[in-house]
Design a protein around this motif. Structure first.
Motif, short mmCIF file in Angstrom:
data_model
loop_
_atom_site.label_atom_id
_atom_site.label_comp_id
_atom_site.label_asym_id
_atom_site.label_seq_id
_atom_site.Cartn_x
_atom_site.Cartn_y
_atom_site.Cartn_z
N SER A 128 -5.41 -1.83 5.24
CA SER A 128 -4.55 -2.94 4.81
C SER A 128 -4.85 -3.40 3.39
CB SER A 128 -4.69 -4.12 5.78
OG SER A 128 -5.98 -4.71 5.70
N ALA A 177 -3.80 -10.34 1.53
CA ALA A 177 -3.95 -9.32 2.57
C ALA A 177 -5.10 -8.37 2.26
CB ALA A 177 -2.64 -8.54 2.73
N ILE A 197 7.56 -5.01 10.01
CA ILE A 197 7.16 -6.42 10.00
C ILE A 197 7.71 -7.12 8.77
CG2 ILE A 197 5.17 -7.97 9.76
CD1 ILE A 197 3.65 -6.12 11.64
N LEU A 207 4.73 -13.69 3.27
CA LEU A 207 4.37 -13.53 4.68
C LEU A 207 4.64 -12.11 5.15
CD1 LEU A 207 5.63 -16.86 6.30
CD2 LEU A 207 3.25 -16.10 6.04
N LEU A 241 1.40 -10.16 6.55
CA LEU A 241 1.39 -9.74 7.95
C LEU A 241 1.68 -8.24 8.09
CD1 LEU A 241 3.21 -12.79 9.60
CD2 LEU A 241 0.75 -12.34 9.40
N ILE A 261 -1.57 -6.98 9.82
CA ILE A 261 -1.25 -6.72 11.23
C ILE A 261 -0.57 -5.35 11.40
CG2 ILE A 261 0.10 -7.50 13.22
CD1 ILE A 261 -0.37 -10.35 12.29
#
Length: 441
Positions: free
Chosen positions: A394, A424, A125, A348, A352, A356
């Motif tokens: 995370s 995050a 990612i 980002l 992410l 994610i």
């Protein structure tokens, strides 16, 4: 009937409460959080210039007008103090592989696979947002999990979660640490000096042979490890934290006295101590002192040097090394462009990738293995628990900050990465807590 143990006011109101606080599982995460918040506060206060400047002071030593190991204070913290952190990580790894959750291949398969998925997908990612240029080097940042924070959040839930979930997350985080160490070794190592690396490996072989020869003195391993293995790894260009992990694997993990012998001999000493003639004074007799000394020696022989070292170093790592590292690395000076910095490709990619990518990797790979009947969820765990673990994984705080210091020299990229890590870790911790705290109907 034995007399009650009397405690002084200092013990009752100061020493004992502090001891209970330190002994709590959540304490390490609390201290780490406070250190990070203090760094951010100072970095955005009138003392910001002082804060950023202090870490640039250089320390080294000179011999005949030649300067050696001339490094900044920030460098010494990241390569010196953090080497002790990675040494303890290595001790934990070896203990888990020999007699812990990673010792049973079938039980270890699921957390190891989950950790692997939780490293690969975040990196993918991140690279989707930073496929080229200098920012590309930060792909390792969202791969890491901060075991102190993750377990700290987990223990806040108390009895609401099964013990198997705590064990699973611990095994996952330790496997994740091993993966992070390998990533640092292979992808974040500068130019290598073969001569210095060969000397370091020779010292490492020497310690391995000393282990096999029955040497159990931890001071011996410390002196040779620091002056030989760690120093020459540092000079070789391979990151010194790798030396710390390898050094940990040379520490003996066997006992000199087995449990049966320990119990029988300790009973004998206790019986002799009970029958020893006292002197009706607060001080002990020579016979009593001798017996206590023998019991202390016996107790030491019944413990593995590996666990003895881990037990001694863990408080230092938790309450000194990690807070100092967080204080030195978490100080981000925010400005009016914080919104644009948070929307940058680096930030980002980190946000992410962690929030994610970790969940997809941990949950997705685990469910795949379960569906294929290659592995099973531990007893007491369900899919909701697995999703909660994915979010807690995370939280990449300490290890992610560490990889950031290796990946980037550009201060803008470092700022963006740190903002991404903070965001995050906060979101992942909150979501993980909420998912696991939800009552099952």
């Amino acid at each position: 009937m034995s007399e009650p143990i009397h405690t002084s006011p200092v013990e009752k109101w100061v020493i004992n409460p502090v001891g209970r606080f330190i002994g709590k599982s959540t304490t390490g995460g609390i201290v780490l959080f406070v250190s990070a918040m203090l760094a951010i506060f100072i970095a955005n206060s009138p003392w910001a210039d002082w804060y950023h400047h202090i870490w640039e002071h250089r320390l080294g030593f000179a011999i005949n007008d030649s300067i050696y190991l001339d490094k900044s204070l920030h460098h010494w913290i990241n390569d010196g103090l953090m080497a002790v952190f990675f040494f303890v990580v290595g001790l934990e790894l070896k203990r888990e592989i020999i007699g812990g959750e990673l010792s049973n291949p079938r039980k270890a398969l699921l957390p190891i696979a989950a950790a692997f998925g939780g490293m690969v997908f975040p990196a993918i990612i991140y690279l989707l947002f930073n496929s080229s240029g200098a920012a590309h080097a930060g792909w390792g940042i969202p791969m890491a999990t901060d075991i102190a924070f993750a377990l700290g959040v987990l223990y806040l839930l108390g009895d609401k979660i099964p013990t198997s979930l705590k064990v699973f997350l611990t095994a996952l985080a330790i496997a994740d640490d091993l993966g992070a160490v390998l990533v640092i070794a292979f992808f974040y190592t500068s130019s290598i000096s073969i001569v210095n690396l060969s000397i370091a490996l020779a010292f490492l072989l020497f310690l391995y042979l000393a282990n096999k020869a029955g040497v159990r003195n931890t001071l011996f391993y410390g002196i040779v490890g620091i002056s030989g293995v760690w120093l020459f790894f540092l000079l070789s260009g391979v990151h010194a934290t790798i030396a710390a992990v390898l050094l940990a694997f040379t520490i003996p993990a066997d006992v000199k006295v087995d449990e049966g012998h320990f119990i029988s001999k300790m009973k004998k000493y206790l019986n002799q101590f009970n029958n020893a003639e006292g002197n009706d004074k607060p001080t002990l007799t020579s016979e009593q002192l001798h017996l206590l000394k023998e019991m202390r020696i016996l107790s030491k022989q019944a413990m593995t040097p590996l666990q003895r070292l881990e037990h001694r170093l863990h408080p230092m790592v938790t309450f000194i090394i990690m807070p100092v590292f967080a204080f030195a690395n978490a100080g981000v000076t925010f400005n009016n462009s914080i919104a644009s910095e948070m929307l940058s490709p680096v930030a980002l990619g980190v946000i992410l990738g962690l929030v994610i990518g970790k969940v997809i990797g941990v949950v997705g790979v685990s469910l795949l293995l379960i569906q294929l009947k290659i592995a099973n969820l531990p007893n007491g765990m369900n899919q909701r628990h697995l999703i909660g673990v994915g979010f807690l994984a995370s939280i990449g705080f300490t290890m992610s900050l560490f990889v950031t210091s290796l990946a980037f020299e550009d201060k803008t990229f470092m700022l963006q990465a740190k903002i991404g890590i903070f965001a995050a870790s906060f979101v992942g911790g909150i979501l993980g807590y909420l998912v696991l705290n939800k009552k099952t109907n």
